[in-house]
Every structure is written in C-alpha cells, then in structure tokens.
Design a protein around this motif. Sequence first.
Motif, PDB file in Angstrom:
ATOM      1  N   THR A  55       0.850  -1.199   0.000  1.00 39.12           N
ATOM      2  CA  THR A  55       0.000   0.000   0.000  1.00 39.12           C
ATOM      3  C   THR A  55       0.877   1.236   0.000  1.00 39.12           C
ATOM      4  N   ARG A 103      -0.074   4.792   1.471  1.00 36.22           N
ATOM      5  CA  ARG A 103      -1.140   5.485   2.202  1.00 36.22           C
ATOM      6  C   ARG A 103      -0.758   6.945   2.394  1.00 36.22           C
ATOM      7  N   ASP A 137      -5.582   4.818   0.534  1.00 36.71           N
ATOM      8  CA  ASP A 137      -4.580   3.835   0.155  1.00 36.71           C
ATOM      9  C   ASP A 137      -4.497   3.746  -1.369  1.00 36.71           C
ATOM     10  N   PRO A 181      -7.375   5.375  -4.663  1.00 35.08           N
ATOM     11  CA  PRO A 181      -7.854   4.643  -3.479  1.00 35.08           C
ATOM     12  C   PRO A 181      -9.178   3.941  -3.758  1.00 35.08           C
TER      13      PRO A 181
END
Length: 839
Positions: free
Chosen positions: A198, A200, A205, A274
């Motif tokens: 990921t 973030r 994310d 995301p």
Amino acid sequence: MRRFLKIFCFTLLGLLTMGWLGLWLGQDYLVGLFVRGLNQYLCVPVHASRLEVSALDQFPRLSVTLHDVTVQGSVPTDTVRLARARRLYCAFDAWDLVSGHYRIREVTLTDARVHIRRNQQDVGNYHIICPDTAAVQPDDAPFKLALEGIRLERVAVVYEDAGRRQYIALHTPAAQAQVAIIGPLVEVAATGEALVRTVRLGSDDYFQQKLLQLRAAVRIDRQQQQLTIQPSEIGVGPARYSLAGSIGYRGAPQLNVRCEAAGADVQAVLALLPPRLTRSLAGYRSRGQVYFGGTVQGEWSDKQNPAVQVQFGCRQASFFHPKYRQAVEQVSLKGTFSNGAARNGRTAVLALQNIQGQLAGRAFSGQLRLENFINPQLALTARADVDLRRAVQFFPVAAVQSAQGEAQLALQLNGPLQAIRGRPTARQVSGQLTFRGVTLRLRDFRQPFTGLAGRLELRGADVAFSSIAGRLGNSDFQARGTLHNVTGWAASARQPLRVEAAVTSELLDFNQLLYVYQPVKGSAAKPGQPAPGGLHVPATLALSVQTQARQVRFRRLRGRQLRGTMRLQNQVFSSPGLTLLAAGGRISVRGMVDARRTELLKASTIASCQQLPLDSLFYVFENFGQQFITARHLRGRLTATAESDTYFDAHLSPLTERLEAEVHATIQDGQLLDFEPLQRLSLVANRATLRHLRFAELRNILYVQSRTVYIPQMDIRSNVRAASLIRVTGTHTFDQQIDYHVQIPLLPGLLSRVAARADGPGLRLAIQGSEDQFTVRYETGPGRTATAPAPAAPPSSTTPGTATPAAPPVSRPAARPSFEVKKPVKQPAQPQTGEYFEF
C-alpha cells in the motif's frame, strides 16, 4: 596426456587446499579488518550473532557473512530497529585478498525487514553512513567500500512519515542495484520487481497489492540534501510510467517532478487511486489509447502544497465490463486538473471537454467543469440517446432489476453543488427526459411498470410531467402533475418528495396495488427476498392525487366511476371524499388511514351508500364473514351511513376485536327469503308466506364493538297479516353466536289499529345459539333488559406498555319488560401487553 591431467588435478586440489587453509588461518584477521573498516563507514551500531568468511556463499567471490543482523536507526531515542536480516553477505574479489586491499564489491541482503521512519519533528532514522567517509579513506587504505551492486532477496520495506501521515509498504522478491559512493554523492541504479502492499497518504490507500517493474536511477547528494531522479520507468501491468525530476529534502520537501503514462488503460489508471474512488468502477476494462501526464512543483509541507498540473484523456477508446458484456465505444475526451493559484482544494479545477461516445450504437456527448473542491461549483452539459437495457447492464443501479425501452436525455447543471442537491433554481438545473416503450422492474416493487411513455421536464428542484402513461401490473394510468424537491430527495434519503398529480385510469386492481410496494429489509427478510406483506409507505413521500378510474377491482368488488382526491402526509392517507358506483348503488367514503406502523394500521372512515341492493352488498363483501344471513336471503335497497374505526395487522387482516362502528341504515322494499328461523314461526303464518317475507321501510342504528353487532329495537311492518308489526332486538357476535328477541302482537287483525300496538299484549320469542345450531323458544314472565357490557372509563393519562384501567362498576336501572339493546358506550382500543399506540 593422462599424466598431465593428473598433475593438473593434483595442483588444483593443492591450491584449493592451500586457499581454504589460508582462509581458515586468516579468518579472524579478515573479520577483524572488516569490522574496523565497516565501523568507519557507519554512524550506527550493527549487531550480528556471528561473522564468518566463506568462499561458497557468493562464489566466485569471497564473502564475509553476518548472521541475524540488526541495525539501529540514527535516532537514538527510537526503539524501532532500522533493519533486521537473517543474513548479510559482503563480497570482495579474490585478487583483493592477494593484493592486501580489501574492497567490498557487492552486498546481498536476504530475508530482511527495513523500517524507515520520520518522526513528528521530521527527523529520519536512515542517516547511517558517515558524511566524511571519503575524506578519511585514501585510495590505498586496506579496507574500503567499492560497491558494484546490491542485491535484495525477500526484503520487506516500510516507510512511515508521522508528520505527513504517509505510509508505504512493499516487498521485493528479487531486486538488484548498482551503487556508487563518491564522497557525499550516492548514485543508485535499480532494476527488479517490487510488490507494493500500500501507499497510504492521509486516510487513502493507493497502489494496493500492485506488482511494479522497476528501472530507476537516482542520485543522492547528502551534503545538499537533494534527490535527483534520472529518467526512470515504473511498470504496472501493461502501463509504463516515466518519471524524472528532483526532490530537495533540506527542511520541507521541494518537489519538481514530472510523470507521463504510456500504454495505460482504465484498470491501470484505477490502480493508482484509493478504493473509495474506484469501488464502483473496479470491474471495468478498456481498449484504445488512454493517456495522462503531469507535473508537481513546489513545497510540500503542512503549510503549503505543491502546484499540480495534470492532463489526461482518451482517443477512440472503449470501456466495457466482462460480466455485463456491454461496452461504451468510440469514446474521446480531453481532461485537465489543476490545484490552482492557492494550491489547495478551494482553487482546484477539474475540466472534461469534448466528451463523445456511443453506447449500443447510440451517441452521447457533454462537458463538465468542477471548481472549488471544498464548496464545489459544477457546470455540466449532457445529451444522450439511451437504450435502457444496455445502459442498466453497463452501469447497474441497485434499485433497478431490469429495464427496457428508449429514452432521450438533455441535462444542464450550473451552480453550487450544495444548492443543486438541495433546492436549486430553474437557472441552475434544467433538463428534459423523453421515453417510450419502457418496461421497468424495480427491486422494491412486486409488479413491473410496462408500456411507460411520456416526457419529464426538470425545472430546478421540481420535475413536471404533462402526460405519462403506462401500466403497473394489471392497472393502467395516465398522469399529469409535478414532483417537488426531486433533487433533494435523490441526494438524501431523508429529504421529502411531494407529488401533486391528476391520474386517470381504465382499471385499478387493488388486489395488486395494496401489496405492490414491498421494500427489502435486512433484518426482516433474507438477502434478495422481499419483506413480509403489509402496507409499506415511505416516510418522506407526500401525495395529493386527484383520481378517476373507470373500473376498480378488489376481491369480489367490481366498481365503476371512481372519483375523488387522495392525500398522503407523514405516512397518513386521507381523503375528503371518494365516490364509487358498485354493487348496483353509489358508495362514498371519506376519512384517513394511519400507516405509520406496518404492524398496526388504523382506518377511521365515514362511508355512505344510496339505494344499494342488499343482495349485491352482501355478495361483494362476502356476507361480512358470517353465514346466518347471506346474500340469497335478502332483497331491498339500502341507504346507510357508517362511521368506523378499523385496525389491520401487517398482512392487512382486520383486527376484529378492535373494530368499532356505528351504522345508520334505512332499507326500502325489503324482502327476507327462505330465512330458516322464520320457518319455525309457522304458528303465526304458513310457511309459504314466511318463505317470502316483505316489509316496508325499515330504519335502525347498528353498533359494532368487542366483536359484537348490537341491534337496538326496531319495528318491522311485514306482509304477514298475523304478524304485520314485529319488534326485533338482539346481538350477533363475530363468532356467529346469535341472541335475537322477537315480539309479535297478539291478534293484530282482530284488534283496532290503536289497540294493536307493539307494546301491547304479544308473543315473545327468543332465537339463540349459533348459525348452525339455534333454538326458537317462547319467553314467559317479565322481560329482561339486554344491555351492552359495562364500558371502560376513558384514560386520563396512559403510559407506554400499560393498559387503561377499567372503570368502576356502574349502577344499573331496574329491569323493565323490554327487549331493547341500548347503544354501547364507545371504548378506546386497548394496547396489548408491552405495546403502545397513539393516533
């Protein structure tokens, strides 16, 4: 030849033996030299369970192998280790061993975890190489770093920035890098694969579970604190992203980065975003040229954002979903994004221009501009010719199970998004929707809409329709009117929707309409199954509908010419008056139906009828649930007014124990045919006469309460001379228990009209029992007063979950010779244990 081979083998074996013996004898020296040299390069301690020299681990090079390595970060107070590894191989050439100059040429890290951190004070834990290493290491130093490559095998890397709320996690199954350290400069060229867990940023994310193909080159100037990205390439699936620029990290990061995409498709672009932005589009695929590129320039800190400019679009592309087998084809558009002069959401602008495409061969076009992401300002123009079946298959709507038909849409939105969602003006929102031949099956409706045709005009928050025709199940309709606050209702489930309309119909089938709306409830129904039956009314819906219907059906009812007004407010239906021709007469109804609780509905109505044939009335209403007096027994015309309070359960079955009614009835030209109890009065007249009893106008008031019909005394003047005047009173329960009292004057034909009064001497009879088994007997002695049950006192105050206390005993008048049944005192419906209702 054989002798030569033998000599060569023995010589080689001897050399290997001598080399191994030399390594074994000089191992401690090499390890000590390695530790001293490594400490000159590193500013942090490195711990290992053991060190050993091997000629096999990195063959053909020699290596110093560190087992169970831990590297402390450069922040002394940080308890998280910078790196942990099962093995660290530091390899050097065999010739270095001969020359006495030990140069570490390659480093291999296996089964490791690297945790790079920046704390809230923006201090990193990765400053582990001493900045003055080049100055203290001359060229002829016995130990020196001369890295030609770095190999990472099964290494997990985590980057965490607490101040900027950034978190990156990736895993490298196999990657290689060439590293050159020249004083404060570190040059790295890397190739290989990296699985990004990921990326973030804040709460979003990106790049979740994406495998990247890396070909990157960077230069790090530790003195100037500058990271320069040479032209590099990152591959995600079929897409290739070119990246170049510089990042200065002295203080707040200074970015000057540009990126371009080649060979990208919609899924590759969605991989960068995301899940909250792509969840509804995750299954879609694309063909054709999809492109984008952009620059990021400026400071990136808590106080300031860099300038972002992005250009994107597609040419002759197609988008499709494998599951639905539908595609939007020949799509072209140009798009730009900028965060504006202030470099924040308030000055951000997203523009889509020259949008064109086709869905199932039908064209659509439009433009969109969105400004100020904090308080969005929207400008949208759209036109589309739509095949509804293809459109719903390509982009499913949860509330729509299937759709067919054609529609043409023209839509314009221009103004603040908050106003558009709330109560926009006609200048902010306008549009038209024309449709024909539409069949629509909705999730919460048991019956489909078919044959829909009409035109809707969007005017601000309202939708006007001049003529909409169609069918709902067996019922047809033509409607005109206005839907108020459509935009607010569509944007929020709590917003009200008010409908003002006039509806005409050839047929209304209430056998379907009363049960047509059955919303799916997660707690009350299995997934995919409708909720149990009942009258479900949306709390946000308000209606004012003028209705005309040529035919009406409900169970046995076949009505004509239904006219009236129906209103709905706060889940309460009301009508000032509905009229219907049914059962050979005219019926009028006014009142209300409270549907706020689906498990307990209350209908308070006043109904009247004029000249209604009794036999038709009893047939239509299925003999009112009893078989004592049925449609075959009665003839005559009924004129009546009934005031009632009726309660229904969740299945729309009446709760008879709570029914209360008062009926004022007049019967003209009445006849009683083949009524068995009369056959037992053969002492009054012969059976042939009693089989066809005719009586003049009859008036009475009937009361219904506690599952009992109370019949006060009434005088019946019949065609039987011996019983021309009959007095009748009694009760009839819903359990079909009867208790009738009949008084017939004695010898009315022999006495004068004054003497032959109903209260004169007469014969008293009692008809008691059930519908199937009853008895007719003489009553002797003084008469009894048949009275209604003692009423309960009206509640002064009630508490939820408690019943109303009963009234104290009421003194009764002395008995008098009369069979009169008095009007029962109206009692409020009592709540059950643990139940409270209030209307």
